[in-house]
Motif scaffolding. Sequence first.
Motif, PDB file in Angstrom:
ATOM      1  N   MET A 153       0.817  -1.216   0.000  1.00 53.68           N
ATOM      2  CA  MET A 153       0.000   0.000   0.000  1.00 53.68           C
ATOM      3  C   MET A 153       0.845   1.257   0.000  1.00 53.68           C
ATOM      4  O   MET A 153       1.874   1.330   0.652  1.00 53.68           O
ATOM      5  CB  MET A 153      -0.923   0.009   1.207  1.00 53.68           C
ATOM      6  N   THR A 154       0.350   2.225  -0.722  1.00 56.40           N
ATOM      7  CA  THR A 154       1.038   3.513  -0.761  1.00 56.40           C
ATOM      8  C   THR A 154       0.008   4.619  -0.950  1.00 56.40           C
ATOM      9  O   THR A 154      -1.144   4.362  -1.301  1.00 56.40           O
ATOM     10  CB  THR A 154       2.107   3.510  -1.883  1.00 56.40           C
ATOM     11  N   ALA A 155       0.416   5.854  -0.634  1.00 60.31           N
ATOM     12  CA  ALA A 155      -0.450   7.024  -0.848  1.00 60.31           C
ATOM     13  C   ALA A 155       0.464   8.242  -0.899  1.00 60.31           C
ATOM     14  O   ALA A 155       1.582   8.200  -0.378  1.00 60.31           O
ATOM     15  CB  ALA A 155      -1.454   7.161   0.289  1.00 60.31           C
ATOM     16  N   ASP A 156      -0.031   9.323  -1.517  1.00 63.03           N
ATOM     17  CA  ASP A 156       0.779  10.552  -1.602  1.00 63.03           C
ATOM     18  C   ASP A 156       1.199  10.999  -0.208  1.00 63.03           C
ATOM     19  O   ASP A 156       0.424  10.868   0.746  1.00 63.03           O
ATOM     20  CB  ASP A 156      -0.046  11.693  -2.229  1.00 63.03           C
ATOM     21  N   ASN A 157       2.383  11.576  -0.140  1.00 62.92           N
ATOM     22  CA  ASN A 157       2.925  12.046   1.143  1.00 62.92           C
ATOM     23  C   ASN A 157       1.969  12.919   1.930  1.00 62.92           C
ATOM     24  O   ASN A 157       1.709  12.668   3.101  1.00 62.92           O
ATOM     25  CB  ASN A 157       4.182  12.882   0.870  1.00 62.92           C
ATOM     26  N   GLU A 158       1.453  13.971   1.284  1.00 61.03           N
ATOM     27  CA  GLU A 158       0.627  14.927   2.014  1.00 61.03           C
ATOM     28  C   GLU A 158      -0.685  14.297   2.458  1.00 61.03           C
ATOM     29  O   GLU A 158      -1.215  14.627   3.518  1.00 61.03           O
ATOM     30  CB  GLU A 158       0.355  16.166   1.146  1.00 61.03           C
ATOM     31  N   VAL A 159      -1.198  13.372   1.673  1.00 58.08           N
ATOM     32  CA  VAL A 159      -2.431  12.668   2.055  1.00 58.08           C
ATOM     33  C   VAL A 159      -2.174  11.893   3.347  1.00 58.08           C
ATOM     34  O   VAL A 159      -2.978  11.910   4.283  1.00 58.08           O
ATOM     35  CB  VAL A 159      -2.871  11.710   0.912  1.00 58.08           C
ATOM     36  N   ARG A 160      -1.009  11.262   3.421  1.00 58.24           N
ATOM     37  CA  ARG A 160      -0.680  10.470   4.614  1.00 58.24           C
ATOM     38  C   ARG A 160      -0.504  11.372   5.834  1.00 58.24           C
ATOM     39  O   ARG A 160      -0.990  11.060   6.919  1.00 58.24           O
ATOM     40  CB  ARG A 160       0.591   9.652   4.361  1.00 58.24           C
ATOM     41  N   VAL A 161       0.162  12.508   5.634  1.00 57.54           N
ATOM     42  CA  VAL A 161       0.381  13.433   6.756  1.00 57.54           C
ATOM     43  C   VAL A 161      -0.969  13.924   7.295  1.00 57.54           C
ATOM     44  O   VAL A 161      -1.216  13.930   8.499  1.00 57.54           O
ATOM     45  CB  VAL A 161       1.257  14.633   6.301  1.00 57.54           C
ATOM     46  N   LEU A 162      -1.863  14.296   6.372  1.00 57.70           N
ATOM     47  CA  LEU A 162      -3.161  14.823   6.811  1.00 57.70           C
ATOM     48  C   LEU A 162      -4.006  13.762   7.512  1.00 57.70           C
ATOM     49  O   LEU A 162      -4.662  14.038   8.515  1.00 57.70           O
ATOM     50  CB  LEU A 162      -3.942  15.390   5.616  1.00 57.70           C
ATOM     51  N   ARG A 163      -3.930  12.534   7.025  1.00 61.67           N
ATOM     52  CA  ARG A 163      -4.683  11.446   7.675  1.00 61.67           C
ATOM     53  C   ARG A 163      -4.196  11.242   9.111  1.00 61.67           C
ATOM     54  O   ARG A 163      -4.983  11.119  10.033  1.00 61.67           O
ATOM     55  CB  ARG A 163      -4.513  10.146   6.896  1.00 61.67           C
ATOM     56  N   ARG A 164      -2.855  11.177   9.272  1.00 55.75           N
ATOM     57  CA  ARG A 164      -2.325  10.934  10.626  1.00 55.75           C
ATOM     58  C   ARG A 164      -2.592  12.139  11.532  1.00 55.75           C
ATOM     59  O   ARG A 164      -2.886  11.993  12.710  1.00 55.75           O
ATOM     60  CB  ARG A 164      -0.820  10.615  10.525  1.00 55.75           C
ATOM     61  N   PHE A 165      -2.537  13.369  10.945  1.00 54.05           N
ATOM     62  CA  PHE A 165      -2.820  14.571  11.733  1.00 54.05           C
ATOM     63  C   PHE A 165      -4.246  14.518  12.264  1.00 54.05           C
ATOM     64  O   PHE A 165      -4.505  14.776  13.436  1.00 54.05           O
ATOM     65  CB  PHE A 165      -2.601  15.819  10.869  1.00 54.05           C
ATOM     66  N   LYS A 166      -5.163  14.142  11.406  1.00 56.78           N
ATOM     67  CA  LYS A 166      -6.564  14.078  11.821  1.00 56.78           C
ATOM     68  C   LYS A 166      -6.738  13.055  12.943  1.00 56.78           C
ATOM     69  O   LYS A 166      -7.370  13.307  13.966  1.00 56.78           O
ATOM     70  CB  LYS A 166      -7.445  13.735  10.614  1.00 56.78           C
ATOM     71  N   GLU A 167      -6.126  11.897  12.751  1.00 55.42           N
ATOM     72  CA  GLU A 167      -6.256  10.812  13.739  1.00 55.42           C
ATOM     73  C   GLU A 167      -5.689  11.254  15.100  1.00 55.42           C
ATOM     74  O   GLU A 167      -6.322  11.068  16.140  1.00 55.42           O
ATOM     75  CB  GLU A 167      -5.489   9.592  13.202  1.00 55.42           C
ATOM     76  N   SER A 169      -4.813  14.445  16.148  1.00 52.98           N
ATOM     77  CA  SER A 169      -5.282  15.704  16.736  1.00 52.98           C
ATOM     78  C   SER A 169      -6.664  15.542  17.378  1.00 52.98           C
ATOM     79  O   SER A 169      -7.039  16.330  18.240  1.00 52.98           O
ATOM     80  CB  SER A 169      -5.279  16.839  15.721  1.00 52.98           C
ATOM     81  N   ASP A 170      -7.396  14.499  17.002  1.00 51.74           N
ATOM     82  CA  ASP A 170      -8.662  14.222  17.688  1.00 51.74           C
ATOM     83  C   ASP A 170      -8.390  13.914  19.164  1.00 51.74           C
ATOM     84  O   ASP A 170      -9.145  14.285  20.039  1.00 51.74           O
ATOM     85  CB  ASP A 170      -9.377  13.020  17.049  1.00 51.74           C
ATOM     86  N   LYS A 171      -7.269  13.203  19.414  1.00 47.85           N
ATOM     87  CA  LYS A 171      -6.937  12.814  20.799  1.00 47.85           C
ATOM     88  C   LYS A 171      -6.087  13.874  21.490  1.00 47.85           C
ATOM     89  O   LYS A 171      -6.139  14.037  22.691  1.00 47.85           O
ATOM     90  CB  LYS A 171      -6.141  11.498  20.781  1.00 47.85           C
ATOM     91  N   ASN A 172      -5.269  14.581  20.713  1.00 52.32           N
ATOM     92  CA  ASN A 172      -4.348  15.557  21.296  1.00 52.32           C
ATOM     93  C   ASN A 172      -4.376  16.843  20.461  1.00 52.32           C
ATOM     94  O   ASN A 172      -3.615  17.003  19.517  1.00 52.32           O
ATOM     95  CB  ASN A 172      -2.935  14.919  21.307  1.00 52.32           C
ATOM     96  N   PRO A 173      -5.278  17.794  20.821  1.00 49.84           N
ATOM     97  CA  PRO A 173      -5.481  18.997  19.993  1.00 49.84           C
ATOM     98  C   PRO A 173      -4.244  19.885  19.896  1.00 49.84           C
ATOM     99  O   PRO A 173      -4.172  20.729  18.994  1.00 49.84           O
ATOM    100  CB  PRO A 173      -6.617  19.737  20.710  1.00 49.84           C
ATOM    101  N   SER A 174      -3.253  19.709  20.758  1.00 47.46           N
ATOM    102  CA  SER A 174      -2.094  20.616  20.692  1.00 47.46           C
ATOM    103  C   SER A 174      -1.004  20.103  19.740  1.00 47.46           C
ATOM    104  O   SER A 174       0.037  20.736  19.567  1.00 47.46           O
ATOM    105  CB  SER A 174      -1.504  20.829  22.087  1.00 47.46           C
ATOM    106  N   ILE A 175      -1.262  18.978  19.100  1.00 47.80           N
ATOM    107  CA  ILE A 175      -0.228  18.412  18.232  1.00 47.80           C
ATOM    108  C   ILE A 175      -0.036  19.259  16.960  1.00 47.80           C
ATOM    109  O   ILE A 175      -0.997  19.833  16.429  1.00 47.80           O
ATOM    110  CB  ILE A 175      -0.580  16.942  17.883  1.00 47.80           C
ATOM    111  N   HIS A 176       1.219  19.380  16.507  1.00 45.40           N
ATOM    112  CA  HIS A 176       1.500  20.190  15.312  1.00 45.40           C
ATOM    113  C   HIS A 176       1.682  19.308  14.086  1.00 45.40           C
ATOM    114  O   HIS A 176       2.325  18.266  14.165  1.00 45.40           O
ATOM    115  CB  HIS A 176       2.786  20.999  15.502  1.00 45.40           C
ATOM    116  N   ILE A 177       1.173  19.781  12.974  1.00 39.49           N
ATOM    117  CA  ILE A 177       1.264  18.991  11.740  1.00 39.49           C
ATOM    118  C   ILE A 177       2.730  18.797  11.333  1.00 39.49           C
ATOM    119  O   ILE A 177       3.102  17.744  10.807  1.00 39.49           O
ATOM    120  CB  ILE A 177       0.406  19.618  10.608  1.00 39.49           C
TER     121      ILE A 177
END
Length: 232
Positions: A153-167, A169-177
């Motif tokens: 499996m693979t996906a574009d870099n930015e797509v992966r960053v945004l997916r993990r950020f969403k996951e 930041s739901d638990k830790n709102p102070s996390i930085h992208i």
Amino acid sequence: MRQIESMKRIIITVDGWSSCGKSTMARQLAKQLNYIFIDSGAMYRAITLYFLRNNTDIKDLTSVIAALKNIQLSFQINSSNGNNEIWLNGENVEQFIRGMEVAEKVSEVAAIKQVREFAVKQQQMIGEKKGIVMDGRDIGTAVFPNAELKIFMTADNEVRVLRRFKELSDKNPSIHIEEIRSNLAQRDHMDSTREVSPLRKAEDAVVLDNSHLTPDEQLQLALGWAREKIQD
Ligand code: CDP
């Protein structure tokens, strides 16, 4: 047509880069086929958690080997969500292994030969009866080189960053992208350049780029491949 459950049971491996949705896809695929799902990354994360909690010096091989002797890992179904969750020495550690503290160290830990031997042995035992979907980095290349179906499996870099950020930041709102972007880049680099079982596509793996696919679209693709192999 025979019920899929009574058909040949195979091993399905799902390897690929960080945060490209391997676990989501592998979990759903296992559910559809009535197979066991194993998140091998959770094993490396739980080992890392143990090392962090016990101040194990990961540069000192003697300490690492001694610590591994005190680690017992298992997967157990959580009846409240149906997920196969990881237990470390009798404690469900699922909620402690996904944060940045573990993420920052896990690839260094996973590059240690003795750690890999420890984890791979257990992964191979779990797969003995087949009927399993396992996701990770080296599952199709080193753990089950004879698996019937290998997905990379693979996906574009930015797509992966945004997916993990969403996951996260739901638990830790102070996390930085930025923190996530650099952690993924660093782990991908370490995982694909390490000496022991680096992340790479097995020659006989099919590639699934899910940058523009919904979870259901990727599941249908994988299910199609799995059914072909099961009915072979
Ligand atoms: O969720 P994500 O894809 O970011 O990572 P993971 O599957 O939880 O795996 C965490 C880390 O464990 C990876 O970055 C690898 O360093 C290591 N790992 C590995 O070396 N071999 C595997 N089979 C699975 C994970």
